[in-house]
Design an enzyme around this catalytic site. Structure first.
Site, mmCIF file in Angstrom:
data_model
loop_
_atom_site.group_PDB
_atom_site.id
_atom_site.type_symbol
_atom_site.label_atom_id
_atom_site.label_comp_id
_atom_site.label_asym_id
_atom_site.label_seq_id
_atom_site.Cartn_x
_atom_site.Cartn_y
_atom_site.Cartn_z
ATOM 1 C CE LYS A 1 -4.221 1.082 2.591
ATOM 2 N NZ LYS A 1 -4.811 0.879 3.924
HETATM 3 C C1 E4P Z 1 -8.177 1.964 4.046
HETATM 4 O O1 E4P Z 1 -7.423 1.190 3.537
HETATM 5 C C2 E4P Z 1 -7.948 2.668 5.308
HETATM 6 O O2 E4P Z 1 -7.204 1.796 6.128
HETATM 7 C C3 E4P Z 1 -9.205 2.989 6.074
HETATM 8 O O3 E4P Z 1 -10.358 2.589 5.373
HETATM 9 C C4 E4P Z 1 -9.276 4.367 6.620
HETATM 10 O O4 E4P Z 1 -10.490 4.525 7.308
HETATM 11 P P1 E4P Z 1 -10.751 5.706 8.357
HETATM 12 O O5 E4P Z 1 -10.994 6.957 7.586
HETATM 13 O O6 E4P Z 1 -11.982 5.276 9.102
HETATM 14 O O7 E4P Z 1 -9.526 5.792 9.222
#
Ligand code: E4P
Length: 217
Positions: free
Chosen positions: A83
Site C-alpha cells: 500500500k
Molecule cells: C483503508 O485502507 C484505510 O485503512 C481505512 O479505510 C481508513 O479509514 P478511516 O478513515 O476510518 O480511518
C-alpha cells in the site's frame, strides 16, 4: 462485491473469516498502532489466515525508500498487497512495484483525477476514502461513482476498493454503484445484519413457539 476487513485485529478477522466474509484485509499505520503488534509479525499472521490480498502500508515518503519497504513487506507472503500513498513518490513506487508483478494498493485517494493517475501507474487497487470526504461535508459516494464511470469509460483494470467506510449504508451504496471491493471495520460489517423487523419477528416466533409446548430436539 468483495469484502475486505479494515483491521489488524487477528481474532476479529478470524471470526469473520470463519463465516466466509473475508476476501482480503487492509491495514495502515494507525491500525497497526491500534493492534499493539509488530507490523511484520501481525501481517505474517494475517496472511497465513486469509488467502486473499492483505494490504500492508509503506511509511517512507520518498520513492526509493518506499520501493525498498514495499519489497520487504511483499516478501512476507505471496498475498501481500503493498500500500502506497497517493503522492508522486507513491505513484513512482507503484509503477516500479507493479512492474515487478506485485499487487499495489494506492491509498488516500480523494479525487477522480488522483484515481486516474493511480490507474495509469499500474495500481491493482485504488482506495478512495468515503468517510473522510463525508467528514468535511463532501460526498464520498459521489467519488466512488465518478471513478466507476471513468474506469469503465476507458477499461482501466484497477479495482475500486472503497475505504474509510463508516456505516452499513455506505456498503449498500458501494454495492449499488459497483465498487469492486469494500473495506470496512468488523463492527460495520456486523452492523449489516441489523433490522428491527428481524428482531421483532424472531421475538414473536419465540413467544408463540413457547405456547405450543413442543420441542424439536
Ligand atoms: C483503508 O485502507 C484505510 O485503512 C481505512 O479505510 C481508513 O479509514 P478511516 O478513515 O476510518 O480511518
Amino acid at each position: 462485491m468483495k469484502f475486505f476487513v479494515d483491521t489488524a485485529d487477528v481474532p476479529a478477522i478470524a471470526e469473520l473469516h470463519a463465516l466466509g466474509m473475508v476476501d482480503g484485509v487492509t491495514t495502515n499505520p494507525s491500525l497497526i498502532l491500534k493492534s499493539g503488534r509488530d507490523i511484520l509479525e501481525v501481517t505474517r499472521e494475517i496472511c497465513a489466515l486469509v488467502p486473499g490480498p492483505v494490504s500492508a502500508e509503506v511509511v517512507a515518503t520518498e520513492a526509493d525508500a518506499m520501493i525498498a519497504e514495499g519489497r520487504k513487506l511483499a516478501a512476507i507472503a505471496e498475498n501481500i498487497t503493498v500500500k502506497v500513498p497517493l503522492t508522486w513518490d507513491g505513484l513512482k513506487a507503484c509503477k516500479v512495484l507493479s512492474g515487478e508483478g506485485r499487487m499495489v494498493n494506492v491509498t488516500l485517494c480523494f479525487s477522480a483525477n488522483q484515481a486516474i493517475l493511480a490507474a495509469k501507474a499500474g495500481a491493482t487497487f485504488i482506495s478512495p476514502f468515503v468517510g473522510r470526504l463525508d467528514d468535511i461535508n463532501m460526498d464520498g459516494m459521489e467519488l466512488i461513482s465518478d471513478i466507476r464511470t471513468i474506469y469503465d469509460n476507458y477499461g482501466y483494470s484497477t479495482q475500486i476498493l472503497a475505504a474509510s467506510i463508516r456505516t452499513a449504508n455506505h456498503i449498500t451504496q458501494c454495492a449499488l454503484i459497483g465498487a469492486d471491493v469494500v473495506t470496512a471495520p468488523p463492527a460495520v460489517i456486523k452492523a449489516m445484519i441489523s433490522h428491527p423487523l428481524t428482531d421483532k419477528g424472531l421475538e414473536q416466533f419465540m413467544k408463540d413457539w413457547a405456547k405450543t409446548g413442543q420441542k424439536i430436539l
